[in-house]
Motif scaffolding. Sequence first.
Motif, PDB file in Angstrom:
ATOM      1  N   LEU A  73       0.828  -1.211   0.000  1.00  0.00           N
ATOM      2  CA  LEU A  73       0.000   0.000   0.000  1.00  0.00           C
ATOM      3  C   LEU A  73       0.866   1.267   0.000  1.00  0.00           C
ATOM      4  CD1 LEU A  73      -2.892   1.238   0.277  1.00  0.00           C
ATOM      5  CD2 LEU A  73      -2.463   1.272   2.743  1.00  0.00           C
ATOM      6  N   PHE A  74       1.780   1.340   0.972  1.00  0.00           N
ATOM      7  CA  PHE A  74       2.607   2.550   1.084  1.00  0.00           C
ATOM      8  C   PHE A  74       3.621   2.625  -0.048  1.00  0.00           C
ATOM      9  CE2 PHE A  74       1.332   2.108   5.649  1.00  0.00           C
ATOM     10  CZ  PHE A  74       0.537   3.250   5.661  1.00  0.00           C
ATOM     11  N   GLY A  75       4.217   1.495  -0.379  1.00  0.00           N
ATOM     12  CA  GLY A  75       5.228   1.481  -1.434  1.00  0.00           C
ATOM     13  C   GLY A  75       4.638   1.872  -2.780  1.00  0.00           C
ATOM     14  N   TRP A  76       3.498   1.288  -3.083  1.00  0.00           N
ATOM     15  CA  TRP A  76       2.885   1.584  -4.383  1.00  0.00           C
ATOM     16  C   TRP A  76       2.416   3.043  -4.428  1.00  0.00           C
ATOM     17  CZ3 TRP A  76      -1.992   2.545  -6.737  1.00  0.00           C
ATOM     18  CH2 TRP A  76      -1.989   2.320  -8.119  1.00  0.00           C
ATOM     19  N   MET A  77       1.847   3.481  -3.310  1.00  0.00           N
ATOM     20  CA  MET A  77       1.397   4.883  -3.248  1.00  0.00           C
ATOM     21  C   MET A  77       2.583   5.818  -3.492  1.00  0.00           C
ATOM     22  SD  MET A  77      -0.938   6.678  -0.377  1.00  0.00           S
ATOM     23  CE  MET A  77       0.021   6.391   1.054  1.00  0.00           C
ATOM     24  N   PHE A  78       3.695   5.530  -2.833  1.00  0.00           N
ATOM     25  CA  PHE A  78       4.877   6.375  -3.016  1.00  0.00           C
ATOM     26  C   PHE A  78       5.341   6.375  -4.471  1.00  0.00           C
ATOM     27  CE2 PHE A  78       9.538   6.026  -3.518  1.00  0.00           C
ATOM     28  CZ  PHE A  78       9.829   7.379  -3.419  1.00  0.00           C
ATOM     29  N   HIS A  79       5.445   5.192  -5.072  1.00  0.00           N
ATOM     30  CA  HIS A  79       6.016   5.112  -6.420  1.00  0.00           C
ATOM     31  C   HIS A  79       5.123   5.770  -7.467  1.00  0.00           C
ATOM     32  CE1 HIS A  79       8.831   2.182  -4.647  1.00  0.00           C
ATOM     33  NE2 HIS A  79       9.616   2.492  -5.663  1.00  0.00           N
ATOM     34  N   VAL A  80       3.819   5.537  -7.362  1.00  0.00           N
ATOM     35  CA  VAL A  80       2.919   6.152  -8.340  1.00  0.00           C
ATOM     36  C   VAL A  80       2.923   7.668  -8.182  1.00  0.00           C
ATOM     37  CG1 VAL A  80       0.511   6.385  -9.025  1.00  0.00           C
ATOM     38  CG2 VAL A  80       1.471   4.135  -8.609  1.00  0.00           C
ATOM     39  N   ALA A  81       2.892   8.119  -6.922  1.00  0.00           N
ATOM     40  CA  ALA A  81       2.924   9.563  -6.676  1.00  0.00           C
ATOM     41  C   ALA A  81       4.227  10.157  -7.196  1.00  0.00           C
ATOM     42  CB  ALA A  81       2.772   9.844  -5.190  1.00  0.00           C
ATOM     43  N   LEU A 120       6.253   8.214   4.639  1.00  0.00           N
ATOM     44  CA  LEU A 120       6.135   8.158   6.099  1.00  0.00           C
ATOM     45  C   LEU A 120       5.605   6.797   6.543  1.00  0.00           C
ATOM     46  CD1 LEU A 120       4.871  11.781   6.858  1.00  0.00           C
ATOM     47  CD2 LEU A 120       7.168  10.830   7.122  1.00  0.00           C
ATOM     48  N   GLY A 121       4.704   6.216   5.725  1.00  0.00           N
ATOM     49  CA  GLY A 121       4.216   4.872   6.026  1.00  0.00           C
ATOM     50  C   GLY A 121       5.342   3.852   5.982  1.00  0.00           C
ATOM     51  N   LEU A 122       6.178   3.971   4.926  1.00  0.00           N
ATOM     52  CA  LEU A 122       7.303   3.042   4.800  1.00  0.00           C
ATOM     53  C   LEU A 122       8.312   3.228   5.930  1.00  0.00           C
ATOM     54  CD1 LEU A 122       7.923   3.216   0.940  1.00  0.00           C
ATOM     55  CD2 LEU A 122       6.977   1.307   2.232  1.00  0.00           C
ATOM     56  N   TRP A 123       8.438   4.470   6.362  1.00  0.00           N
ATOM     57  CA  TRP A 123       9.383   4.761   7.446  1.00  0.00           C
ATOM     58  C   TRP A 123       8.836   4.218   8.772  1.00  0.00           C
ATOM     59  CZ3 TRP A 123      12.106  10.215   7.885  1.00  0.00           C
ATOM     60  CH2 TRP A 123      13.381  10.029   8.436  1.00  0.00           C
ATOM     61  N   ALA A 124       7.541   4.408   8.980  1.00  0.00           N
ATOM     62  CA  ALA A 124       6.912   3.902  10.206  1.00  0.00           C
ATOM     63  C   ALA A 124       7.096   2.387  10.293  1.00  0.00           C
ATOM     64  CB  ALA A 124       5.432   4.262  10.216  1.00  0.00           C
ATOM     65  N   ARG A 125       7.004   1.725   9.136  1.00  0.00           N
ATOM     66  CA  ARG A 125       7.186   0.281   9.082  1.00  0.00           C
ATOM     67  C   ARG A 125       8.550  -0.131   9.639  1.00  0.00           C
ATOM     68  NH1 ARG A 125       9.746  -1.816   4.543  1.00  0.00           N
ATOM     69  NH2 ARG A 125       9.623  -4.059   4.295  1.00  0.00           N
ATOM     70  N   ARG A 126       9.554   0.669   9.351  1.00  0.00           N
ATOM     71  CA  ARG A 126      10.906   0.342   9.818  1.00  0.00           C
ATOM     72  C   ARG A 126      11.048   0.488  11.330  1.00  0.00           C
ATOM     73  NH1 ARG A 126      14.206  -1.313   6.175  1.00  0.00           N
ATOM     74  NH2 ARG A 126      13.768  -0.777   3.998  1.00  0.00           N
ATOM     75  N   PHE A 127      10.134   1.233  11.958  1.00  0.00           N
ATOM     76  CA  PHE A 127      10.164   1.366  13.411  1.00  0.00           C
ATOM     77  C   PHE A 127       9.187   0.414  14.085  1.00  0.00           C
ATOM     78  CE2 PHE A 127      11.835   5.609  12.271  1.00  0.00           C
ATOM     79  CZ  PHE A 127      12.977   5.600  13.056  1.00  0.00           C
TER      80      PHE A 127
END
Lengths: 238, 133
Positions: A73-81, A120-127
Amino acid sequence: MTLSVVYAILFYAATLLLVVGVARKVIIYARTPAPLKIPVTPAPTTKAGVVWRMTKEVTVFQSLFKACKWTWLFGWMFHVALALVLFRHLRYFQEPVWAVVALMQPFGQYAGFAMLAGLLGLWARRFLVDRVRYISSLSDHLMLALLVAIGLSGLAIKYLAHTDIVALKTWMLGLMYFDLQPLPSDIFVLLHLGLVIVLMVIFPISKLLHVPGLFFMPTRNQVDNPREVRHTAGWTAK
Amino acid sequence: MKAKRNIQRFGLVALVFTLFSFEAVADVPVPDIPEAIKGEQCVEEIGFMRRNHMELLSHQRDDTLRKGIRTQKHSLKNCFTCHVVKGTDNQPVTVKDPRHFCRECHDYAAVQVDCFQCHTSVPGGAKTTGTRP
């Protein structure tokens, strides 16, 4: 004018490093043999099928979708944006601007926020995800920080402190015409351009190489025909 | 080893030299910003206007429409007392014409203007048709 010259030199150098660096890596990837027949099944049995599989992989991140919905969800959102944002930025590199680029301007603005939300979603995932936090290295965090900073400084130019957008475009076109023009020295512009230069320089030596690397995955780009055609590559060909 | 280093050094110098000895391939395309027909100084400093004219216009709009404060200084109408481009018939061109003061830069930067769906784009209050530029 000093700043214009400094940024111009940095941009030329960064472009050179990006193009040569990525080309070098692509050549290395292309020459690296994949001696084993290892398409992940169920795999397509024809070449057209592989093209379709790769298309799905590139456009909708199919295997990531199957693996983890949140990351997808977050990865695809980031890449398309990001794609939309980059498309919007084409206006700085062309005169006259294509009608479709002009038409997409407002969507690119929304995409700027979507891009940040994805990051930010992808970053939150790392925490927040224990397994992912355990394997996250400093460079994973710094890469996200860099992209977030680029997004924030870009949005700041749009929504906090405007710049002389016409002068900025003239400067950028000046780089392309080898006819140096003054760069408007607003802090967010300098920050945004500086961070993009950093991104261009580290691109060919970082995890961002997944962009060309994606196309060289033997598990995805091979046809599932081990019985019909004998697979040889590299040392197995000898 | 030494010869190799010399070659590398020569290559680097040659590269830098080439970058800076480039003649401009062609002139950079820039918007042909028309001269103001009267007055020496805009309502605000020029660098400020280039960055923030849209904020002034929106602010003026909010003040006028929502609070009833109607002033001259930052009104859109006031722009066109100075920034007028005349066509071949010596009449001010509307925003439909790419030579219009607003459009020169807005086309260049691919920024859409939505003022003129309602407002006139020429001095003296001649009505535009209300279609998008």
